[in-house]
Scaffold this active site. Structure first.
Site, PDB file in Angstrom:
ATOM      1  N   GLN A 179     -18.763  11.533  17.247  1.00  0.00           N
ATOM      2  CA  GLN A 179     -18.896  12.395  16.117  1.00  0.00           C
ATOM      3  C   GLN A 179     -17.622  12.857  15.372  1.00  0.00           C
ATOM      4  O   GLN A 179     -17.823  13.792  14.524  1.00  0.00           O
ATOM      5  CB  GLN A 179     -19.833  13.440  16.707  1.00  0.00           C
ATOM      6  N   THR A 237     -19.169 -13.511  22.244  1.00  0.00           N
ATOM      7  CA  THR A 237     -18.909 -13.996  20.991  1.00  0.00           C
ATOM      8  C   THR A 237     -18.874 -12.528  20.107  1.00  0.00           C
ATOM      9  O   THR A 237     -19.862 -11.901  20.062  1.00  0.00           O
ATOM     10  CB  THR A 237     -19.759 -14.767  20.421  1.00  0.00           C
ATOM     11  N   CYS A 325     -32.544  11.264  21.235  1.00  0.00           N
ATOM     12  CA  CYS A 325     -32.721  10.233  22.483  1.00  0.00           C
ATOM     13  C   CYS A 325     -34.009  11.012  23.339  1.00  0.00           C
ATOM     14  O   CYS A 325     -34.664  10.428  24.139  1.00  0.00           O
ATOM     15  CB  CYS A 325     -31.587  10.272  23.300  1.00  0.00           C
TER      16      CYS A 325
HETATM   17  C1  LIG Z   1     -24.314   8.517  18.709  1.00  0.00           C
HETATM   18  C2  LIG Z   1     -23.583   8.756  19.640  1.00  0.00           C
HETATM   19  C3  LIG Z   1     -23.314   8.187  20.726  1.00  0.00           C
HETATM   20  C4  LIG Z   1     -23.928   6.757  20.978  1.00  0.00           C
HETATM   21  O1  LIG Z   1     -23.207   5.861  19.897  1.00  0.00           O
HETATM   22  P1  LIG Z   1     -23.995   4.536  19.741  1.00  0.00           P
HETATM   23  O2  LIG Z   1     -23.386   3.592  18.944  1.00  0.00           O
HETATM   24  O3  LIG Z   1     -25.212   4.709  18.991  1.00  0.00           O
HETATM   25  O4  LIG Z   1     -24.257   3.569  20.899  1.00  0.00           O
HETATM   26  C5  LIG Z   1     -22.593   8.465  21.776  1.00  0.00           C
HETATM   27  N1  LIG Z   1     -21.994   9.940  21.526  1.00  0.00           N
HETATM   28  C6  LIG Z   1     -22.245  10.571  20.640  1.00  0.00           C
HETATM   29  C7  LIG Z   1     -21.865  12.081  20.723  1.00  0.00           C
HETATM   30  C8  LIG Z   1     -23.225   9.970  19.673  1.00  0.00           C
HETATM   31  O5  LIG Z   1     -23.353  11.214  18.672  1.00  0.00           O
END
Ligand SMILES: *Cc1c(COP(=O)(O)O)cnc(C)c1O
Length: 388
Positions: A179, A237, A325
């Site tokens: 983030q 890959t 989630c």
């Molecule tokens: C979205 C997010 C993730 C996961 O990243 P993905 O690329 O969606 O697997 C991990 N940590 C934080 C703080 C996120 O906001």
């Protein structure tokens, strides 16, 4: 109907320039980067260019950047692989209570395998206290993993200090910077982190691409087993279009960071004030100052976050409550609970995260309709006191 997307911490649309950059790698330049003819070399060069673009966004050496299938994979690899590789030297891992599940659940997995886990508390603003970290560090602590910026409440941690405390106690420091990378300046040298996870789709790149930065000299096992791609750290890959898109997104973020943030800070301030001044029994969650530009998170008393989202959706507004989630389940967010909010208050959370395409009209539309939405929901709720 007007469509207003205010869920940029969940994901972002690809930037048109990213889309253009990716396109050739599906059909014209489809080579496997591991092959030696020119079609393969072309793909290989594209991957290496992306590595430079991502490295330069975080001030790393290109050789310290390993592409992964996203932020979750990067964080899992950092934490699990580091602990497995170094288990002869210790078995203790430290994290914080407000981490994304990618980190928290990787740590809990290790705990189930017999490693020792400490989960640090946070202040009401969501901050980890470096003194708490200092007292949690032990001789057998191998790794500390604390996020840079929180996805739910936007709080930015005093990362430089936390990393310094860890490293002076001999523990390696990983940060989930999904983030923060591309949203605020992130400099691995200045922060003094050993490992850092980032993701492409939170910064206008494609989904399913990300990276793990591993400081030179940090010993880590590979997590997947197979070919020699990514210097054996991440066999399989390469996702060439994804990686190319991530590289382009990183380059654009670096060029536009300050300009984008000026607008985001202004719009978020307007949105926050519009909400707090027009809706009673509402509080801002997260840190009032140290937060991601464009991130507005609030809790409304006497309402359910899920109902707010449904009503907003009917009005064309896309937002979040808790983390993506966990929505669908009725558990309040572990982040808000860790910040000391009660279950009732945490249930009424709303996250509006602005992006580069949001306008003042978008903000004003939300300010116009949200008070009515909350008012109607409160009228239906048995929890609402008569005075309101
Ligand atoms: C979205 C997010 C993730 C996961 O990243 P993905 O690329 O969606 O697997 C991990 N940590 C934080 C703080 C996120 O906001």
């Amino acid at each position: 109907m007007k469509q207003v997307y205010m869920d940029h911490s969940a994901t972002t649309p690809a930037d048109p320039q990213v889309y253009q950059a990716i396109k050739p790698y599906f059909m014209a330049s489809y080579g496997n980067p591991s092959t030696i003819y020119s079609l393969g070399r072309e793909a290989k060069e594209a991957v290496e260019k992306a590595r430079e673009q991502v490295a330069s966004l975080i001030n790393a050496q290109p050789g310290e950047v390993y592409f992964t299938g996203g932020g979750t994979e990067a964080a899992n690899q950092a934490i699990i692989s580091y602990m497995l590789r170094n288990r002869n030297r210790g078995n203790h891992v430290i994290t914080s209570a407000v981490e994304h599940h990618a980190v928290l659940d990787a740590c809990r997995f290790l705990e189930k395998q017999g490693f020792e886990l400490t989960v640090l508390p946070v202040s009401p603003e969501g901050l980890v206290d470096p003194d708490d970290l200092r007292s949690a560090l032990k001789a057998n602590t191998l790794l500390v993993s604390i996020m840079h910026a929180n996805n739910e409440v936007g709080t930015i941690q005093p990362l430089k200090e936390l990393a310094a405390v860890s490293r002076s106690a001999g523990a390696v420091f990983h940060t989930d910077a999904v983030q923060s990378v591309g949203k605020i300046p992130v400099n691995v040298e200045d922060l003094g982190v050993d490992m850092l996870s980032a993701s492409s789709h939170k910064i206008y790149g494609p989904k399913g691409a990300g990276c793990l930065y591993i400081r030179k000299g940090t010993r880590i096992k590979n997590y997947l087993h197979g070919g020699a791609q990514e210097r054996k750290k991440r066999p399989g890959t390469e996702n060439v279009p994804g990686v190319v898109g991530f590289g382009k997104a990183a380059e654009l973020a670096r060029q536009n960071l300050l300009e984008r943030n000026e607008t985001l800070v202004y719009l978020a301030e307007r949105l926050k004030d519009g909400i707090l001044n027009n809706i009673p029994c509402t509080r801002l969650t997260g840190h009032p100052v140290h937060r991601i530009p464009g991130h507005v998170s609030v809790c409304f008393e006497f309402v359910e976050g899920e109902s707010i989202l449904l009503m907003l959706d009917n009005l064309g507004i896309m937002a979040s409550s808790g983390s993506a989630c966990t929505s669908g389940s009725l558990n309040p967010s572990h982040v808000l609970l860790a910040m000391g909010l009660s279950h009732e208050i945490a249930h009424g959370s709303l996250r509006l995260t602005l992006g580069k395409n949001n306008t003042e009209e978008d903000v004003d539309y939300v300010i116009e309709v949200l008070p009515g939405v909350i008012h109607n929901l409160r009228e239906m709720s048995p929890l609402t006191p008569h005075m309101l």
